[in-house]
Scaffold this active site. Structure first.
Site, PDB file in Angstrom:
ATOM      1  N   HIS A 120       0.822  -1.215   0.000  1.00  0.00           N
ATOM      2  CA  HIS A 120       0.000   0.000   0.000  1.00  0.00           C
ATOM      3  C   HIS A 120       0.854   1.264   0.000  1.00  0.00           C
ATOM      4  O   HIS A 120       1.941   1.305   0.552  1.00  0.00           O
ATOM      5  CB  HIS A 120      -0.934   0.001   1.212  1.00  0.00           C
ATOM      6  CG  HIS A 120      -0.224  -0.055   2.538  1.00  0.00           C
ATOM      7  ND1 HIS A 120       0.323   1.045   3.135  1.00  0.00           N
ATOM      8  CD2 HIS A 120       0.019  -1.104   3.378  1.00  0.00           C
ATOM      9  CE1 HIS A 120       0.866   0.700   4.297  1.00  0.00           C
ATOM     10  NE2 HIS A 120       0.705  -0.601   4.474  1.00  0.00           N
ATOM     11  N   ASP A 121       0.340   2.274  -0.676  1.00  0.00           N
ATOM     12  CA  ASP A 121       0.943   3.607  -0.719  1.00  0.00           C
ATOM     13  C   ASP A 121       2.313   3.639  -1.388  1.00  0.00           C
ATOM     14  O   ASP A 121       3.048   4.612  -1.246  1.00  0.00           O
ATOM     15  CB  ASP A 121       1.060   4.206   0.697  1.00  0.00           C
ATOM     16  CG  ASP A 121      -0.270   4.296   1.406  1.00  0.00           C
ATOM     17  OD1 ASP A 121      -1.053   5.201   1.073  1.00  0.00           O
ATOM     18  OD2 ASP A 121      -0.537   3.450   2.280  1.00  0.00           O
ATOM     19  N   GLY A 138       4.854  -1.299   2.551  1.00  0.00           N
ATOM     20  CA  GLY A 138       4.095  -0.079   2.349  1.00  0.00           C
ATOM     21  C   GLY A 138       4.977   1.154   2.264  1.00  0.00           C
ATOM     22  O   GLY A 138       6.054   1.216   2.860  1.00  0.00           O
TER      23      GLY A 138
END
Length: 259
Positions: A120-121, A138
């Protein structure tokens, strides 16, 4: 539009008329897929995913799934933004961002091999190669034209610079500077990415300038800040050396040491 009869495509997904969807693939609502993109068999595209043009998603790939973050609210309408001409090989998985205003972003012409994980991100630039079984935790940022080998694990919030090369099975816990090759557990710099720079058309003079910059940083006996100050005094620095200086100055986790 070539959609296999066993595929499930939500009525609120937006697919260009040239998109192909293979057997047993699932495309959720709030998905936009651009011209010429091919979704092969058994893939799943989750809500909030945006594809540009001419991407290819191979069998079993998972794009835009929710983050592996224990604090994530699954009701958050976060996004996965993907550019053009990317390839996602078998069983690769891309996780969407954790917040509405911080999507996972993948640029153009990236090649993500089988079982690779982009957390994520994460933010990927253009023309990167992510090889089999690697893990980007992440909030990892990868520049352009980096090559990350198989089974590499990159710690969250690390940066991987342009044209960097990371050898297989490495454990990356600090930033990997541009134009360099890194290896080991924990990972350290072992030299320039000479092969990559030659293939990219870097002249011998430019490769020498980059090499000399790293000699100043790693082998002059000065600390990093003093070495960067020394480099900045030089009036004929090419853009690539200025990029190296900027990379070191902007690093939050710290740039890894030379072996």
């Amino acid at each position: 539009m070539k959609i296999h009869p066993t595929a499930i495509v939500d009525s609120k997904a937006e697919l260009h008329e040239s998109v192909e969807v293979g057997a047993y693939s699932i495309i959720e609502k709030d998905v936009v897929i651009g011209e010429g993109t091919v979704i092969e068999t058994g893939a799943r595209i989750f809500a909030g995913t945006r594809f540009g043009k001419f991407n290819k998603v191979h069998h079993g790939a998972v794009i835009g799934v929710g983050p592996q973050d224990l604090g994530f609210d699954p009701n958050t309408a976060s996004k996965t933004i993907i550019g053009d001409n990317n390839t996602f090989k078998e069983y690769s998985n891309i996780h969407r961002g954790t917040k509405v205003d911080s999507p996972t972003i993948i640029g153009n012409r990236n090649y993500v091999m089988g079982n690779a994980h982009v957390g994520h991100d994460c933010i990927l630039g253009d023309d990167n190669i992510l090889t089999h079984g690697l893990v980007l935790a992440g909030h990892v940022t990868v520049g352009n034209k980096a090559f990350i080998s198989g089974l590499v694990a990159v710690h969250q919030f690390c940066f991987v610079g342009d044209y960097a090369m990371i050898a297989g099975c490495s454990k990356v816990v600090q930033d990997v500077p541009p134009y360099a090759t890194a290896d080991g557990n924990p990972c350290s710099i072992i030299g320039l990415n000479t092969v990559g720079l030659k293939r990219a058309g870097f002249s011998p003079e430019l490769r020498t300038a980059i090499k000399n910059a790293y000699k100043t940083i790693y082998h002059s006996g000065m600390n990093y800040r003093a070495a960067l100050d020394e480099l900045e005094k030089q009036s004929n620095n090419p853009k690539e050396v200025l990029d190296i200086i900027k990379f070191f100055r902007n690093s939050d986790r710290g740039v890894m040491n030379h072996r």
